[in-house]
Design a protein around this motif. Structure first.
Motif, PDB file in Angstrom:
ATOM      1  N   SER A  78       0.834  -1.201   0.000  1.00 65.88           N
ATOM      2  CA  SER A  78       0.000   0.000   0.000  1.00 65.88           C
ATOM      3  C   SER A  78       0.869   1.250   0.000  1.00 65.88           C
ATOM      4  O   SER A  78       1.986   1.244   0.512  1.00 65.88           O
ATOM      5  CB  SER A  78      -0.885  -0.015   1.253  1.00 65.88           C
ATOM      6  N   ASP A  79       0.351   2.320  -0.595  1.00 66.21           N
ATOM      7  CA  ASP A  79       1.030   3.616  -0.474  1.00 66.21           C
ATOM      8  C   ASP A  79       0.127   4.608   0.245  1.00 66.21           C
ATOM      9  O   ASP A  79       0.309   5.804   0.151  1.00 66.21           O
ATOM     10  CB  ASP A  79       1.436   4.145  -1.854  1.00 66.21           C
ATOM     11  N   GLY A  80      -0.873   4.086   0.962  1.00 66.60           N
ATOM     12  CA  GLY A  80      -1.789   4.961   1.691  1.00 66.60           C
ATOM     13  C   GLY A  80      -2.996   5.353   0.864  1.00 66.60           C
ATOM     14  O   GLY A  80      -4.031   5.723   1.400  1.00 66.60           O
ATOM     15  N   LYS A  81      -2.875   5.244  -0.494  1.00 67.05           N
ATOM     16  CA  LYS A  81      -3.991   5.628  -1.354  1.00 67.05           C
ATOM     17  C   LYS A  81      -4.613   4.410  -2.020  1.00 67.05           C
ATOM     18  O   LYS A  81      -5.810   4.367  -2.239  1.00 67.05           O
ATOM     19  CB  LYS A  81      -3.515   6.614  -2.423  1.00 67.05           C
ATOM     20  N   ALA A  82      -3.760   3.451  -2.368  1.00 67.49           N
ATOM     21  CA  ALA A  82      -4.261   2.266  -3.043  1.00 67.49           C
ATOM     22  C   ALA A  82      -3.470   1.054  -2.557  1.00 67.49           C
ATOM     23  O   ALA A  82      -2.408   1.195  -1.951  1.00 67.49           O
ATOM     24  CB  ALA A  82      -4.112   2.416  -4.558  1.00 67.49           C
ATOM     25  N   THR A  83      -4.012  -0.122  -2.801  1.00 69.78           N
ATOM     26  CA  THR A  83      -3.367  -1.357  -2.361  1.00 69.78           C
ATOM     27  C   THR A  83      -3.286  -2.309  -3.543  1.00 69.78           C
ATOM     28  O   THR A  83      -4.196  -2.372  -4.360  1.00 69.78           O
ATOM     29  CB  THR A  83      -4.190  -2.006  -1.225  1.00 69.78           C
ATOM     30  N   THR A  84      -2.174  -3.018  -3.648  1.00 70.41           N
ATOM     31  CA  THR A  84      -2.008  -4.015  -4.704  1.00 70.41           C
ATOM     32  C   THR A  84      -1.650  -5.354  -4.073  1.00 70.41           C
ATOM     33  O   THR A  84      -0.885  -5.395  -3.100  1.00 70.41           O
ATOM     34  CB  THR A  84      -0.869  -3.585  -5.663  1.00 70.41           C
ATOM     35  N   ASN A  85      -2.216  -6.430  -4.610  1.00 67.07           N
ATOM     36  CA  ASN A  85      -1.851  -7.770  -4.143  1.00 67.07           C
ATOM     37  C   ASN A  85      -0.575  -8.205  -4.838  1.00 67.07           C
ATOM     38  O   ASN A  85      -0.383  -7.954  -6.021  1.00 67.07           O
ATOM     39  CB  ASN A  85      -2.962  -8.770  -4.469  1.00 67.07           C
ATOM     40  N   VAL A  86       0.295  -8.852  -4.084  1.00 68.49           N
ATOM     41  CA  VAL A  86       1.578  -9.286  -4.632  1.00 68.49           C
ATOM     42  C   VAL A  86       1.765 -10.774  -4.372  1.00 68.49           C
ATOM     43  O   VAL A  86       1.370 -11.281  -3.310  1.00 68.49           O
ATOM     44  CB  VAL A  86       2.753  -8.500  -3.985  1.00 68.49           C
ATOM     45  N   ARG A  87       2.338 -11.471  -5.364  1.00 69.68           N
ATOM     46  CA  ARG A  87       2.704 -12.876  -5.177  1.00 69.68           C
ATOM     47  C   ARG A  87       4.182 -13.016  -5.477  1.00 69.68           C
ATOM     48  O   ARG A  87       4.685 -12.408  -6.432  1.00 69.68           O
ATOM     49  CB  ARG A  87       1.886 -13.746  -6.134  1.00 69.68           C
ATOM     50  N   PHE A  88       4.878 -13.773  -4.660  1.00 69.67           N
ATOM     51  CA  PHE A  88       6.326 -13.923  -4.853  1.00 69.67           C
ATOM     52  C   PHE A  88       6.769 -15.316  -4.447  1.00 69.67           C
ATOM     53  O   PHE A  88       6.351 -15.830  -3.411  1.00 69.67           O
ATOM     54  CB  PHE A  88       7.073 -12.874  -4.017  1.00 69.67           C
ATOM     55  N   THR A  89       7.585 -15.936  -5.274  1.00 73.19           N
ATOM     56  CA  THR A  89       8.145 -17.243  -4.948  1.00 73.19           C
ATOM     57  C   THR A  89       9.646 -17.080  -4.818  1.00 73.19           C
ATOM     58  O   THR A  89      10.314 -16.706  -5.781  1.00 73.19           O
ATOM     59  CB  THR A  89       7.830 -18.266  -6.055  1.00 73.19           C
ATOM     60  N   GLY A  90      10.165 -17.316  -3.636  1.00 76.56           N
ATOM     61  CA  GLY A  90      11.607 -17.182  -3.454  1.00 76.56           C
ATOM     62  C   GLY A  90      11.941 -16.703  -2.061  1.00 76.56           C
ATOM     63  O   GLY A  90      11.115 -16.750  -1.151  1.00 76.56           O
ATOM     64  N   ILE A  91      13.181 -16.239  -1.905  1.00 78.86           N
ATOM     65  CA  ILE A  91      13.676 -15.841  -0.588  1.00 78.86           C
ATOM     66  C   ILE A  91      13.672 -14.321  -0.502  1.00 78.86           C
ATOM     67  O   ILE A  91      14.190 -13.636  -1.384  1.00 78.86           O
ATOM     68  CB  ILE A  91      15.099 -16.392  -0.372  1.00 78.86           C
ATOM     69  N   VAL A  92      13.095 -13.798   0.558  1.00 83.72           N
ATOM     70  CA  VAL A  92      13.044 -12.343   0.733  1.00 83.72           C
ATOM     71  C   VAL A  92      14.222 -11.894   1.596  1.00 83.72           C
ATOM     72  O   VAL A  92      14.754 -12.686   2.371  1.00 83.72           O
ATOM     73  CB  VAL A  92      11.718 -11.898   1.387  1.00 83.72           C
ATOM     74  N   PRO A  93      14.647 -10.608   1.483  1.00 84.52           N
ATOM     75  CA  PRO A  93      15.723 -10.113   2.349  1.00 84.52           C
ATOM     76  C   PRO A  93      15.299 -10.104   3.817  1.00 84.52           C
ATOM     77  O   PRO A  93      14.099 -10.085   4.116  1.00 84.52           O
ATOM     78  CB  PRO A  93      15.963  -8.689   1.857  1.00 84.52           C
ATOM     79  N   ASP A  94      16.285 -10.108   4.717  1.00 84.62           N
ATOM     80  CA  ASP A  94      15.989 -10.143   6.159  1.00 84.62           C
ATOM     81  C   ASP A  94      15.104  -8.983   6.597  1.00 84.62           C
ATOM     82  O   ASP A  94      14.308  -9.111   7.513  1.00 84.62           O
ATOM     83  CB  ASP A  94      17.308 -10.050   6.953  1.00 84.62           C
ATOM     84  N   LEU A  95      15.303  -7.837   5.965  1.00 84.45           N
ATOM     85  CA  LEU A  95      14.584  -6.648   6.421  1.00 84.45           C
ATOM     86  C   LEU A  95      13.173  -6.557   5.856  1.00 84.45           C
ATOM     87  O   LEU A  95      12.442  -5.626   6.152  1.00 84.45           O
ATOM     88  CB  LEU A  95      15.364  -5.379   6.061  1.00 84.45           C
ATOM     89  N   PHE A  96      12.795  -7.541   5.033  1.00 86.24           N
ATOM     90  CA  PHE A  96      11.447  -7.541   4.488  1.00 86.24           C
ATOM     91  C   PHE A  96      10.493  -7.974   5.580  1.00 86.24           C
ATOM     92  O   PHE A  96      10.602  -9.064   6.127  1.00 86.24           O
ATOM     93  CB  PHE A  96      11.355  -8.508   3.302  1.00 86.24           C
ATOM     94  N   LYS A  97       9.540  -7.108   5.952  1.00 87.53           N
ATOM     95  CA  LYS A  97       8.545  -7.493   6.941  1.00 87.53           C
ATOM     96  C   LYS A  97       7.335  -6.576   6.837  1.00 87.53           C
ATOM     97  O   LYS A  97       7.371  -5.574   6.117  1.00 87.53           O
ATOM     98  CB  LYS A  97       9.123  -7.489   8.347  1.00 87.53           C
ATOM     99  N   GLU A  98       6.312  -6.932   7.588  1.00 84.04           N
ATOM    100  CA  GLU A  98       5.094  -6.129   7.548  1.00 84.04           C
ATOM    101  C   GLU A  98       5.354  -4.746   8.131  1.00 84.04           C
ATOM    102  O   GLU A  98       6.175  -4.598   9.027  1.00 84.04           O
ATOM    103  CB  GLU A  98       3.982  -6.857   8.316  1.00 84.04           C
TER     104      GLU A  98
END
Lengths: 144, 238
Positions: A78-98
């Motif tokens: 989200s950017d505060g105005k709109a939201t997009t659904n995302v799909r990802f297969t693989g390893i995310v960086p350590d700092l990736f979080k909600e």
């Protein structure tokens, strides 16, 4: 008019012309030089499904869901105005979080889901020791 | 300003100033680096990799500050024809390029664990890389100048034109969506907590003094070279 003043005038005029043309070029570049699209930009920009783009925004709280295969995740950006659904297969960086910033490389599928091939974590401009977390750090919007 | 147009007068000040800046800068850098490595807490999110900040920020500042110095010297050379302007611009170019490269390298090393990538073509990184190439171009152009010690008019104009990139680097994270975070230290204050911030003052100040010492040394070497050459020419004609 002394030659020194003539040179000064010339240098100042040249400087103004340069800075002016630089600013004009940069404002013209504004959209093209953006590193990623925010979810709200996706609505206005005509991005075709399958076109390679980057999407950036905040990962929505409690939106990360893991598929049964164990390596595919689905979440919302989200950017505060709109939201997009995302799909990802693989390893995310350590700092990736909600509640944190992310940038994904990939393309839109026909149903409007962003399918990421690669995910980067975006760090914001705040730096603090661990014990202060929660007291000060409340990321609600994209740090821009 | 023209009081220092006489190189002898400049050298009288530059000679004692060089060790003061050099040793003072080295001491401040040592204090700042020690504090940054051993005394500050890790960041809540980045952990220990936050410590690269104490090198990365001064390097970025000196890379950009260096070109600003070249641009100012170029104006002074073009308008007032100050004899030391070209010498100082030439002296700034090499350490400026060095710190710009250092900024790019440390940023890349930080980016891998933090963002998950060594390099991305976002506005901040691209404009900083352009700055490095501008430095390379400037150094090449300065070395091909006919003027001994100083730089040619074309080089000075190039130094001035290249300055357009400096506000672009500065604003790149504000104008465009970028992977690089926005400015942490602004006029409104700092979003770096004070426990993490204080060694940065030491390293920024320290590296700046060191930069000054390097520039003075290079200027003195340049002036000495001009003198030797003039003397050799005189001896040859006698």
């Amino acid at each position: 008019m002394k030659p020194k003043h003539q040179r000064l005038g010339l240098a100042v005029a040249g400087l103004f012309a340069m800075v002016g043309s630089g600013l004009l070029a940069m404002t013209a570049l504004k959209d093209q030089a953006a590193y990623f699209y925010a979810p709200a930009d996706l609505k206005t920009a005509s991005v075709k499904p399958g076109e390679a783009i980057r999407l950036g925004g905040m990962v929505v709280a409690n939106s990360i869901k893991r598929d049964p295969d164990g390596v595919t995740i689905r979440f919302q950006v989200s950017d505060g105005k709109a939201t997009t659904n995302v799909r990802f297969t693989g390893i995310v960086p350590d700092l990736f979080k909600e509640n944190s910033g992310m940038v994904g490389e990939g393309s839109l599928s026909s149903d409007g889901t962003f399918v990421a091939d690669n995910i980067l974590a975006k760090h914001d401009e705040r730096y603090m020791p661990p014990q202060l977390e929660g007291k000060m750090h409340k990321t609600e919007t994209m740090a821009q | 300003m023209h009081a220092y147009a006489n190189p002898a007068r400049f050298l009288k000040i530059a000679r004692p100033l060089t060790p003061i800046l050099g040793w003072g800068g080295a001491a401040l850098v040592l204090i700042g680096v020690y504090a940054g490595l051993f005394m500050t807490p890790p960041d809540y999110l980045q952990g220990e990799s936050v410590r690269i900040l104490y090198i990365h920020v001064p390097a970025a500042w000196l890379g950009m500050g260096g070109w600003t110095g070249i641009a100012i010297a170029s104006i002074i050379q073009l308008v007032w024809r100050h004899p030391l302007a070209g010498v100082s611009a030439r002296a700034i170019a090499v350490p400026g390029a060095l710190f710009t490269a250092l900024c790019l390298v440390t940023g890349s090393i930080w980016g891998r664990p933090t963002w998950g990538t060594w390099w991305e073509w976002d506005g901040r990184m691209t404009s900083m890389l352009v700055l490095l190439f501008l430095y390379f171009g400037y150094i090449a152009l300065a070395n091909s100048s006919e003027e001994k010690g100083s730089v040619s008019r074309v080089t000075a104009i190039f130094g001035l034109v290249g300055a357009v990139n400096i506000p672009i680097i500065n604003r790149s994270v504000v104008w465009w969506n970028s992977l690089h975070q926005g400015p942490s230290i602004t006029l409104k204050g700092s979003s770096i907590s004070s426990e993490l911030l204080w060694p940065l003052g030491f390293t920024v100040m320290g590296f700046t003094l060191l930069f000054g010492a390097i520039v003075l040394m290079r200027m003195r070497a340049q002036l000495a070279e001009i003198r030797t050459e003039a003397r050799m020419r005189r001896m040859a004609s006698e």
